[in-house]
Scaffold this active site. Structure first.
Site, mmCIF file in Angstrom:
data_model
loop_
_atom_site.group_PDB
_atom_site.id
_atom_site.type_symbol
_atom_site.label_atom_id
_atom_site.label_comp_id
_atom_site.label_asym_id
_atom_site.label_seq_id
_atom_site.Cartn_x
_atom_site.Cartn_y
_atom_site.Cartn_z
ATOM 1 N N LYS A 87 0.683 -1.173 -0.003
ATOM 2 C CA LYS A 87 0.082 -0.180 -0.028
ATOM 3 C C LYS A 87 0.933 1.173 -0.054
ATOM 4 O O LYS A 87 1.841 1.381 0.911
ATOM 5 C CB LYS A 87 -0.836 0.042 1.204
ATOM 6 C CG LYS A 87 -2.190 0.659 1.026
ATOM 7 C CD LYS A 87 -2.956 0.309 2.278
ATOM 8 C CE LYS A 87 -4.224 1.089 2.298
ATOM 9 N NZ LYS A 87 -5.021 0.908 3.629
HETATM 10 O O1 G3P Z 1 -7.967 1.681 5.256
HETATM 11 C C1 G3P Z 1 -8.168 3.202 5.580
HETATM 12 C C2 G3P Z 1 -9.579 3.783 5.529
HETATM 13 O O2 G3P Z 1 -10.495 2.841 5.430
HETATM 14 C C3 G3P Z 1 -9.659 4.621 6.600
HETATM 15 O O3 G3P Z 1 -10.769 4.589 7.208
HETATM 16 O O4 G3P Z 1 -12.423 5.321 9.150
HETATM 17 O O5 G3P Z 1 -9.857 6.147 9.297
HETATM 18 O O6 G3P Z 1 -11.524 7.270 7.400
HETATM 19 P P1 G3P Z 1 -11.249 5.815 8.232
#
Ligand code: G3P
Length: 217
Positions: A87
């Site tokens: 990633k």
């Molecule tokens: O994998 C990263 C992404 O899904 C982040 O999610 O909830 O931190 O905005 P969030």
């Protein structure tokens, strides 16, 4: 449509895997820290543990922000297990690294994508997955699902093979809407995935079926 779980929590990964609907896992440095996984070796070991639980792709994020550092880290990560997807962040060196990895048959996930232009560049660089963060866009009053539609249209116009991995999913409706728009993959917390199971009429119907069965026995 693929279902990935967005967590570094091994119990939750196991629960989703046991449900029989899991196609992979995404993680990031914040999700690792949330589970108390810190230090390079512990993080590498944790990726190995995740790969032992699931059959599909496991995204492991580099923390370098320069091209050479990303290559070194990415190669180390991908040597852990063939399930690892490297990633990389959506920055200039991340795009260069995605091109390098793509040319060397290493899967990539370009993360922190917030615009159609960024997604177009990721596809041009040969990324395996592109991760638009829809919840974080919604958080700032911008249309996260609209971005998924835009990327779908662009990729379909040119037949790009990069898969749209809708990330930063906050609830079940994000998953349902992504499936209507044609996201290739969603990555979501376990709670949002399990939310798809629920309907009060299912619960009431089952309760009544069981009650009626007992009447006849
Ligand atoms: O994998 C990263 C992404 O899904 C982040 O999610 O909830 O931190 O905005 P969030």
């Amino acid at each position: 449509m693929k279902f990935f779980i967005d967590t570094a929590n091994l119990d939750q990964i196991k629960e989703a895997q046991d449900l029989g609907i899991l196609d992979g896992v995404t993680t990031n440095p914040s999700l690792m820290a949330k589970e108390g996984i810190t230090g390079k070796q512990n993080i590498l070991d944790h990726y190995k543990n995740i790969c032992n639980i699931v059959d599909g792709d496991v995204s492991a994020e580099v923390i370098s922000t320069d091209y050479k550092g990303m290559l070194k880290e990415g190669e180390e990560l991908s040597s852990l297990n063939k399930q690892i997807v490297v990633k990389v962040p959506m920055i200039k060196d991340g795009i260069k690294a995605a091109r390098y990895f793509s040319d060397n048959n290493i899967k990539t996930n370009v993360t922190l994508v917030f615009s159609a232009g960024q997604a177009l560049l990721a596809a041009k660089a040969g990324a395996t997955y592109v991760s638009p963060f829809i919840g974080r866009l919604d958080d700032i009053s911008t249309d996260g699902l609209g971005l998924i539609s835009e990327i779908r249209e662009i990729y379909d116009n040119y037949g790009f093979s990069t898969e749209i991995l809708a990330a930063s999913i906050r609830h079940t409706m994000h998953i349902i809407d992504c499936s209507k728009i044609g996201a290739d993959v969603i990555t979501a917390p376990l709670k949002s995935i399990l939310g798809l199971l629920k309907h009060p009429l299912t619960d009431i119907g089952l309760e009544n079926f069981l009650k009626d069965y007992k009447k006849g026995n």
